[in-house]
Scaffold this motif. Structure first.
Motif, PDB file in Angstrom:
ATOM      1  N   CYS B  53      76.162  20.187  -6.295  1.00 18.21           N
ATOM      2  CA  CYS B  53      74.887  20.644  -5.737  1.00 18.21           C
ATOM      3  C   CYS B  53      74.650  22.141  -5.973  1.00 18.21           C
ATOM      4  O   CYS B  53      73.557  22.539  -6.350  1.00 18.21           O
ATOM      5  N   SER B  54      75.684  22.957  -5.746  1.00 16.81           N
ATOM      6  CA  SER B  54      75.455  24.400  -5.889  1.00 16.81           C
ATOM      7  C   SER B  54      75.279  24.777  -7.355  1.00 16.81           C
ATOM      8  O   SER B  54      74.461  25.632  -7.688  1.00 16.81           O
ATOM      9  N   SER B  55      76.024  24.111  -8.232  1.00 15.81           N
ATOM     10  CA  SER B  55      75.888  24.380  -9.659  1.00 15.81           C
ATOM     11  C   SER B  55      74.511  23.928 -10.160  1.00 15.81           C
ATOM     12  O   SER B  55      73.863  24.612 -10.954  1.00 15.81           O
ATOM     13  N   TYR B  56      74.063  22.789  -9.654  1.00 15.67           N
ATOM     14  CA  TYR B  56      72.743  22.257  -9.996  1.00 15.67           C
ATOM     15  C   TYR B  56      71.653  23.229  -9.570  1.00 15.67           C
ATOM     16  O   TYR B  56      70.753  23.557 -10.348  1.00 15.67           O
ATOM     17  N   THR B  57      71.757  23.717  -8.321  1.00 12.19           N
ATOM     18  CA  THR B  57      70.754  24.648  -7.803  1.00 12.19           C
ATOM     19  C   THR B  57      70.750  25.937  -8.621  1.00 12.19           C
ATOM     20  O   THR B  57      69.687  26.465  -8.950  1.00 12.19           O
ATOM     21  N   LEU B  58      71.949  26.410  -8.961  1.00  7.92           N
ATOM     22  CA  LEU B  58      72.055  27.618  -9.783  1.00  7.92           C
ATOM     23  C   LEU B  58      71.324  27.433 -11.107  1.00  7.92           C
ATOM     24  O   LEU B  58      70.495  28.247 -11.513  1.00  7.92           O
ATOM     25  N   GLN B  59      71.604  26.324 -11.779  1.00  5.28           N
ATOM     26  CA  GLN B  59      70.956  26.057 -13.069  1.00  5.28           C
ATOM     27  C   GLN B  59      69.449  25.903 -12.914  1.00  5.28           C
ATOM     28  O   GLN B  59      68.674  26.391 -13.733  1.00  5.28           O
ATOM     29  N   ALA B  60      69.048  25.209 -11.837  1.00 10.20           N
ATOM     30  CA  ALA B  60      67.622  24.976 -11.617  1.00 10.20           C
ATOM     31  C   ALA B  60      66.888  26.297 -11.417  1.00 10.20           C
ATOM     32  O   ALA B  60      65.804  26.512 -11.963  1.00 10.20           O
ATOM     33  N   GLY B  73      66.811  22.141  -5.869  1.00 14.52           N
ATOM     34  CA  GLY B  73      68.129  22.201  -5.232  1.00 14.52           C
ATOM     35  C   GLY B  73      68.140  21.483  -3.892  1.00 14.52           C
ATOM     36  O   GLY B  73      69.047  20.704  -3.602  1.00 14.52           O
ATOM     37  N   ILE B  74      67.094  21.738  -3.078  1.00 12.26           N
ATOM     38  CA  ILE B  74      67.022  21.091  -1.761  1.00 12.26           C
ATOM     39  C   ILE B  74      66.907  19.579  -1.934  1.00 12.26           C
ATOM     40  O   ILE B  74      67.583  18.804  -1.246  1.00 12.26           O
ATOM     41  N   TYR B  75      66.091  19.169  -2.892  1.00  9.90           N
ATOM     42  CA  TYR B  75      65.926  17.728  -3.131  1.00  9.90           C
ATOM     43  C   TYR B  75      67.263  17.089  -3.518  1.00  9.90           C
ATOM     44  O   TYR B  75      67.604  15.989  -3.094  1.00  9.90           O
ATOM     45  N   ARG B  76      68.057  17.805  -4.321  1.00  9.54           N
ATOM     46  CA  ARG B  76      69.363  17.295  -4.725  1.00  9.54           C
ATOM     47  C   ARG B  76      70.313  17.187  -3.526  1.00  9.54           C
ATOM     48  O   ARG B  76      71.002  16.183  -3.342  1.00  9.54           O
TER      49      ARG B  76
END
Lengths: 322, 116
Positions: B53-60, B73-76
């Motif tokens: 999740c944190s890596s996804y939010t970072l990339q997003a 990120g919140i949706y994920r």
């Protein structure tokens, strides 16, 4: 703590946190403990941890169940691990993580707990922080913790000198009481020790040899030794009451992890071998059906084509490739 | 030679304007990197997805900016619960990437080469 947006989100959680605290406090008072004593309030915090963590048990049980199912996919998992054996570059590791996750999804055996338990606990932590912060200023909470109880909570002292709302840094600046600093310091040590032990258990005993070779693992190991710094920082800045919540929660995690590692270890890990040895000693190890142990996976058949004899120099060159 | 031509014709923003536009997401990137370095390891791997999740939010946030990235990120995070199947879940690809990343993960205009 004065951010309206965050306060609105936290409002219901604060309400529940206060309700649980007040309920435990009422119970302990009913059995004869002094309502204003620090011990009564510390026990109430311990009670809060028990309620919160017990509520999370169903999630935990689910995690255990999928870990049991992991045994069924062990051969496929081993296949992926073999494919990337010895490849330590970032891209191979990433591809391996992707394939592993995809396997978990396809077989419905995801052993990870998801981010929800964490997400639930963080607001509780912050709520407790703000409840104690308000109590320190004699303010009422948002619900069951009225002004009288709030003040009582904030002013409750351990050993008659260390108020639960006090922080190490606060006591340091005010020139005392030294007991606050001593208790805070002691909790930092205990927290570090329990967290360290939990992580070390997972890392050294409950990971397959393949996972141990990954750079991620080495990175985690370095971070393990940086953890005390994090705790020292929070131990200095957080009120004693918040620290008690964190410490108790850490102990719960430690116990839970111990039970899991002992009874449901990751296939192929040291803990799994220890468990097999234990069971064999008791004569309880039934021969595995359906799910072959990792060691029993047959080697891939050798290519039937005859190997051409090669020149010495060429053989040297080819040795590097697979 | 080439660079002078493209700089004159293409509507490239001055470096300082781009830097200010990119400031919100870069601030968020520092915070997320801090979280991933200090708080994340306290809990170990918990996420049921790859990337976490944190890596996804970072990339997003790197690709889409602070507002859209945080939303993704919140949706994920909402989707990352014990009943989710998990698996590989990448940030939806952007059609055209105008920026590049520094090794730390900061977003900088693609045209600037280390200066600014």
């Amino acid at each position: 703590m004065e951010i309206p947006f965050i306060d609105t989100i936290l409002w219901p959680i604060k309400w529940v946190v206060e309700l649980i605290l007040v309920a435990w406090h009422w119970l302990f008072t009913a059995i004869g403990l002094d309502p204003a004593a620090g011990l009564t309030w510390v026990l109430s915090i311990v009670g809060l941890v028990i309620v919160v963590r017990a509520a999370l048990i169903p999630i935990f049980v689910r995690q255990i169940k999928s870990q049991r199912k992991m045994l069924e996919v062990a051969p496929q998992l081993k296949k992926i691990q073999d494919k990337y054996k010895g490849k330590k570059d970032q891209f191979s590791r990433e591809a391996m993580s992707r394939e592993t996750m995809e396997l978990y999804r396809k077989t419905g055996t995801n052993p990870l707990a998801s981010c929800l338990p964490l997400l639930l606990q963080m607001p509780i932590f912050f709520s407790l922080f703000s409840v104690l912060n308000n109590a320190q200023r004699g303010l009422a909470g948002v619900g069951p913790l009225d002004a009288t109880l709030g003040k009582q909570f904030g002013d409750a002292t351990l050993f008659g000198v260390a108020p639960l709302h006090d922080t190490f840094i606060g006591a340091w600046n005010a020139g005392g009481p030294w007991q606050v600093m001593l208790i805070a310091g002691l909790m930092v040590v205990l927290m570090t020790a329990s967290q360290f032990y939990t992580q070390l258990q997972i890392m050294s005993k409950n990971q397959s040899p393949e996972a141990k070779e990954s750079p991620m693992y080495k990175q985690q190991r370095i971070l393990l030794y940086l953890l005390p710094l994090v705790f020292v920082f929070s131990g200095v800045a957080f009120p004693l009451g918040v620290m008690f919540y964190w410490l108790t929660s850490n102990f719960w995690t430690m116990g839970q992890q111990f039970i899991v590692i002992r009874n449901m270890p990751t296939p192929g890990s040291e803990a799994a071998k220890a468990r097999e040895a234990r069971l064999a000693k008791k004569g309880k190890l039934e021969p595995k059906k359906g799910a072959p142990a990792i060691e029993e996976i047959p080697e891939p058949p050798k290519p039937t084509q005859r190997q051409q004899p090669v020149n010495k120099n060429r053989a040297k060159k080819q040795g590097g490739k697979k | 030679m080439m660079s002078t031509v493209t700089a004159a014709t293409a509507p490239v923003l001055p470096a300082w304007v781009a830097m200010i536009l990119l400031l919100p997401r870069n601030v968020a990137i520092v915070l997320l990197r801090g979280y991933r370095a200090v708080i994340s390891p306290l809990y170990g791997d918990v996420c049921r997805y790859y990337p976490s999740c944190s890596s996804y939010t970072l990339q997003a946030i790197q690709q889409r900016g602070l507002v859209v990235g945080s939303g993704l990120g919140i949706y994920r995070i909402v989707r990352c619960h014990p009943w989710a199947k998990g698996g590989v879940d990448d940030v939806p690809a952007v059609r055209r990437q105008k920026y590049r990343l520094t090794p730390f993960g900061f977003v900088v205009p693609a045209s600037s080469h280390g200066k600014g």
